[in-house]
Design an enzyme around this catalytic site. Structure first.
Site: not given
Ligand code: ADP
Ligand code: CIR
Length: 331
Positions: A100, A200, A246, A248, A255, A283, A288
């Site tokens: 993403r 976000e 953010c 990060t 990511r 994660r 997250e």
């Molecule tokens: P972001 O990736 O946008 O930072 P999150 O960590 O909240 O946000 O992840 C968003 C969604 O994407 C969650 O439901 C997570 O389980 C899903 N996700 C992340 N990586 C994968 C993957 N490799 N395969 C399937 N789902 C994934």
């Molecule tokens: C936090 O501080 O935990 C949230 N605001 C998310 C920060 C970004 N995520 C991350 O580094 N895993």
């Protein structure tokens, strides 16, 4: 807690960003959530400059990116996706792969400073961009959150397609005003290409599929990003690259992650530190701030700033390749 020293407070406490954000607006999320990993957000692009004494320290700590460093030129990895053949061709370890990136619309601040009319106008602009997709694989439908049934929303979240609701870090950052107005998700029929609108970030552009074919996932993401940037201008900073809410996510905003089972390696006490040494972030199964379930972890590149989009994907690719080798070596 770590970087908000008395000196930093003194330098920032009487300042306001161009659009009126204060130091408290930047730190409110961490003040309300003492377990936050980072704890700060930028209400507008100018906050990264106005409150640089704080942001620069956090950015250097997280990304290893110094105040004198500059984000390299954009390199999405076009023409190089063949360098990322499937990581786990037999499907023994990796369930799925996702990449993403985040994008902000030029001319708009981030969540805390957006009005309801802004959300609706932005939603309209990106909706127009989606309707213009000519690539058959990317064509799809936009589903606004406003009016979506709770069952549909729950299922999309459980299946890893849609963002969660009620994140306490975002709420405390004042990022959920007028929810669900202007929020939604676009996806193609197969749900392999998706765009989150006004969660976000203004946009999260996502490519994902079952299995471990990183090259195919990246190839689709590149086509998607190019398809949109022709229609809506994104905001980019000379030094910080693509701008995000953010710190990060600044820079490449990429990511790249796999959902992976490594039963032997993940049983080791030093599993997280092995990952950290490979510049990988661990994660849980629902992203997250979630836990692993059934031994499945979400493993991705940690850094996004100071490296190109291609390099961010490569960081995950090389690191996960190594993890699989280590899993195979474990007795
Ligand atoms: P972001 O990736 O946008 O930072 P999150 O960590 O909240 O946000 O992840 C968003 C969604 O994407 C969650 O439901 C997570 O389980 C899903 N996700 C992340 N990586 C994968 C993957 N490799 N395969 C399937 N789902 C994934
Ligand atoms: C936090 O501080 O935990 C949230 N605001 C998310 C920060 C970004 N995520 C991350 O580094 N895993």
């Amino acid at each position: 807690k770590k970087h908000l020293t008395k000196d930093v407070v003194d330098k920032c406490k009487n300042k306001k960003s161009k659009l009126g954000a204060t130091l408290y607006d930047c730190i409110s999320s961490g003040v309300e959530n003492l377990d936050a990993g980072v704890g700060v957000y930028a209400p507008d692009a100018d906050s990264y400059r106005t409150f640089a004494p704080l942001f620069d320290k956090i950015i250097e700590d997280y990304h290893g990116f110094k105040p004198t460093d500059k984000q390299p030129a954009v390199d999405l990895g076009e023409g190089k996706t063949k360098e990322f053949p499937p990581l786990d061709p037999e499907g023994k370890y990796i369930k799925s792969t996702r990449i993403r990136c985040g994008r902000s619309l030029k001319g708009y601040p981030f969540n805390p400073l957006l009005k309801q009319d802004d959300y609706l106008a932005m939603e309209g602009k990106v909706r127009d961009a989606f309707t213009g997709f000519t690539d058959k694989e990317l064509k799809g439908t936009y589903y606004p959150l406003d009016g979506m049934t709770k069952d549909t929303q729950k299922k999309l979240i459980a299946d890893h397609f849609l963002f969660k609701e009620g994140d306490r870090h975002l709420q405390a950052a004042n990022a959920c005003n007028f929810w669900p107005k202007g929020r939604g998700i676009f996806h193609n029929n197969d749900k392999t290409f998706l765009i989150w609108v006004n969660e976000e970030d203004h946009m999260r552009i996502i490519s994902m599929q079952e299995g471990s074919d990183v090259g195919a996932v990246l190839d689709r993401l590149i086509r998607g990003v190019k398809g949109i940037e022709n229609r809506v201008p994104f905001s980019r900073d000379e030094r910080l690259g693509w701008l995000t809410f953010c710190p990060t996510n600044l820079g490449s905003t990429v990511r790249a992650s796999v959902h992976i089972k490594l039963p032997k390696l993940s049983a080791r006490k030093d599993f997280k530190s092995i990952c950290e040494k490979l510049h990988l972030q661990v994660r849980g199964i629902h992203g997250e701030h979630s836990e692993s379930e059934g031994g499945v972890y979400d493993i991705s590149n940690t850094a996004r700033l100071g490296l190109s989009e291609y390099q961010a994907v490569k960081q995950m690719y090389d690191g996960v390749k190594k993890l699989i080798e280590l899993e195979k070596e474990e007795k």
